[in-house]
Write a protein that holds these residues in place. Sequence first.
Motif, short mmCIF file in Angstrom:
data_model
loop_
_atom_site.label_atom_id
_atom_site.label_comp_id
_atom_site.label_asym_id
_atom_site.label_seq_id
_atom_site.Cartn_x
_atom_site.Cartn_y
_atom_site.Cartn_z
N GLY B 115 -8.32 49.52 2.80
CA GLY B 115 -8.13 48.56 3.88
C GLY B 115 -7.75 47.17 3.41
O GLY B 115 -7.06 46.44 4.11
N GLN B 116 -8.21 46.78 2.22
CA GLN B 116 -7.85 45.46 1.69
C GLN B 116 -6.35 45.39 1.40
O GLN B 116 -5.70 44.39 1.67
CB GLN B 116 -8.66 45.17 0.42
N ALA B 120 -3.60 43.14 3.61
CA ALA B 120 -2.71 42.22 2.89
C ALA B 120 -1.25 42.57 3.17
O ALA B 120 -0.42 41.68 3.38
CB ALA B 120 -2.99 42.27 1.39
N LYS B 133 -4.45 37.69 -5.64
CA LYS B 133 -5.29 36.90 -4.74
C LYS B 133 -6.38 37.71 -4.04
O LYS B 133 -7.45 37.19 -3.77
CB LYS B 133 -4.42 36.22 -3.66
N ILE B 134 -6.07 38.94 -3.73
CA ILE B 134 -7.02 39.72 -2.92
C ILE B 134 -7.81 40.71 -3.78
O ILE B 134 -9.03 40.77 -3.70
CB ILE B 134 -6.28 40.50 -1.80
N PRO B 137 -9.76 39.16 -7.75
CA PRO B 137 -11.03 38.42 -7.67
C PRO B 137 -12.21 39.31 -7.26
O PRO B 137 -13.32 39.13 -7.76
CB PRO B 137 -10.76 37.36 -6.59
N GLN B 138 -11.94 40.25 -6.39
CA GLN B 138 -13.03 41.14 -5.96
C GLN B 138 -13.39 42.13 -7.05
O GLN B 138 -14.56 42.48 -7.24
CB GLN B 138 -12.64 41.88 -4.68
N ASP B 212 -21.55 34.73 -6.70
CA ASP B 212 -22.50 35.27 -5.73
C ASP B 212 -22.35 34.66 -4.34
O ASP B 212 -23.16 34.91 -3.47
CB ASP B 212 -23.94 35.06 -6.22
N TYR B 213 -21.27 33.88 -4.16
CA TYR B 213 -21.14 33.20 -2.87
C TYR B 213 -20.69 34.16 -1.75
O TYR B 213 -20.67 33.80 -0.60
CB TYR B 213 -20.17 32.03 -2.98
N TYR B 214 -20.30 35.36 -2.12
CA TYR B 214 -19.96 36.35 -1.08
C TYR B 214 -20.49 37.71 -1.48
O TYR B 214 -20.89 37.92 -2.62
CB TYR B 214 -18.45 36.41 -0.84
N LYS B 215 -20.50 38.63 -0.52
CA LYS B 215 -20.98 39.98 -0.81
C LYS B 215 -19.89 41.00 -0.55
O LYS B 215 -19.02 40.77 0.26
CB LYS B 215 -22.18 40.30 0.05
#
Lengths: 253, 215
Positions: B115-116, B120, B133-134, B137-138, B212-215
Motif C-alpha cells: 500500500g505504501q 506513492a 522518501k517513502i 526511511p521506514q 521513535d517519533y512515529y510507529k
Amino acid sequence: MSVLEMKNIKKSFGDLEVLKDISFSVDEGQVVSIIGPSGSGKSTILRCATMLETINGGEFSYLGRKAAWEENGQVVYAPKDQLREIKKDFGLVFQNFNLFPHYSVIKNLTDAPINVQKRNKDEVYAEAKELLIKMGLEDKADVYPYQLSGGQQQRVAIARALALKPKMLFFDEPTSALDPELTGEVLKVIKSLTEMKMTMAIVTHEMKFAHDISDRMIFMDGGYIVENCTPDEMFNSTNERLRAFLGKLEGGY
Amino acid sequence: MSIMVMLKLLSAGMLKSISIFAFTLILSIPLGMLVAFGRMSKNKVISNIIKIYISIMRGTPLMLQLLVVYFGPNLLFGMNIAGYKYPAIIIGFAINYAAYFAEIFRSGIQSMPQGQYEAADVLGYSKRQTFMKIILPQVAKRVLPPVTNETITLVKDTSLAYALSYTEMFTLAKQIAAAQTTFAPLFIGGIFYYVFNFVVAEVMNFIERKMDYYK
Ligand SMILES: Nc1ncnc2c1ncn2[C@@H]1O[C@H](COP(=O)(O)OP(=O)(O)OP(=O)(O)O)[C@@H](O)[C@H]1O
Ligand SMILES: [Mg+2]
C-alpha cells in the motif's frame, strides 16, 4: 466531456477473468457509486482506472486523453510523460488509508504537491491548512498518523488526495476498515465533496449513503456491469441478481 | 612492563580495531544495500549469483574468508601481496558483513506493505522518490534492531584479524600476555572491548530513539 471513460475493459489474473467487458463513464461533477458482491471486481476496476493494474483489453481515457487502448489486439499504454500528466487528473482513497507513517499529517498533505508538482511551498502549506480545517482536523497538523483514529486517518487520506487538486477522486470502500461509530464522520466529508461538485467514483457497501449522494449507481456481478442507472432505479430494479444482492445486505438499505 | 606502557600499547591496538570496525561499517552498509537489490533483481542470473555469494559468506568462517582474500591473489595469480594485509582485512570484513546486511535490508524492504508503494504511485512520486522518501526511511527504522546486533558482533569479530597476524588490540594483548606471563593485558583488552561495545550500543540506542517519533 466525460472525466473518465472506460470502454470494453478486460482484466484477468492468470486464468481468472475478473473483468470481462466493462464500459462506463463518469461526467464532470458526477458521483458514481459501484456496488456488487465480494470478488465481483469492484476494486479491480478502480485499480485499472488508477493504473495500479494494467488492463488486458479495452481502452480508457481521462478528459479525452487516452491512457490505454488496443492496437492489433494488444493493449498499449500512452508514453510515460503523457501518463504522468494523465495521472494528475485523479486521486485515490484506499480502504486502509495508506498514509505515510513517518510523515506528520501536514507533511502527508504537502509533500507530493511540493516535490511532485513542484508548487510553491507557502501556497501549498496555506492550502493544506485550509483542507485540514474542512476536514475538521485543524489541530492535528503536526501529529503522526499513528496518533489518530481510523476515521481521522481516512480524512487525512482524503485531504492528501485533494491537496493535489485532482479532477476526479476514486474511493475504494473508504469506511470498511472503520468501526461503525467512525464511518459517519468520513461519509460526511465525502458528502461535503459532492457539494463542491467533485467528480467521484466510489466503491461502497453503504447502500443508503450511495443512494443519497450518487447521480448514478453501477451494480457489478460476474465480471460484467449488470445495472448502470440512477439510485432510485437501482433500488426499484427487478433484476434478480441485484435483488438477491441487496436482500443479503441486512439493514443496509 | 608497567601498566602504563601496556595501556599505551593496547590503546594503539585498539585504534587498529576501531579502524577495522569503522571501515567495515562504512563499506558494508552501502555494499549490503547493493547486494540486497541484486538479490531482489528480476534478472534470474544476477539474483542467483548473489544468492550463492550470500550463502558462501554466511556458510563459511569469516577467518577462512580473510585468509582467502589475503593469500588468494598470490596463490592464484602469483601477485605480490606485500602491504596488502590491511586492505585485505577490510575487504574480507566488508564483503562478509555486506552479505549479512543485505539479508537484513532485503527482509526490511520486503516487509514494507504494498500500500505504501501504491499510495506513492497514485500521488505521482517517481520510482526513485518513492524509494528514497517513502520506503527507505521506514526500512531504516525497521532494520535498526538487527543492524545493531550485527554491529555489536562486528566489534568482537575485529579480533579475527589475528588470522592474518595483524596486530589489532586482541592479538597485541595475547602477545604481551605471553611475553610477560601476565593475565593483565587480556583483562585490559576485555575491558576495552566492553567499553567499545557499550559506546556502540549507546549510539545505536540514540539513533533508535531518534526514530521513535512515529510507529
Ligand atoms: N493481484 C491479484 N492476483 C490474483 N487475483 C486477484 C488479484 N486481485 C484481485 N484478484 C481476484 O480478482 C477477483 C476480484 O477482486 P476484487 O478485489 O476486484 O473484488 P471486489 O469486488 O473489490 O471484492 P470486495 O468487495 O471483497 O473488496 C477476486 O476473485 C480476487 O481474488
Ligand atoms: Mg474490493
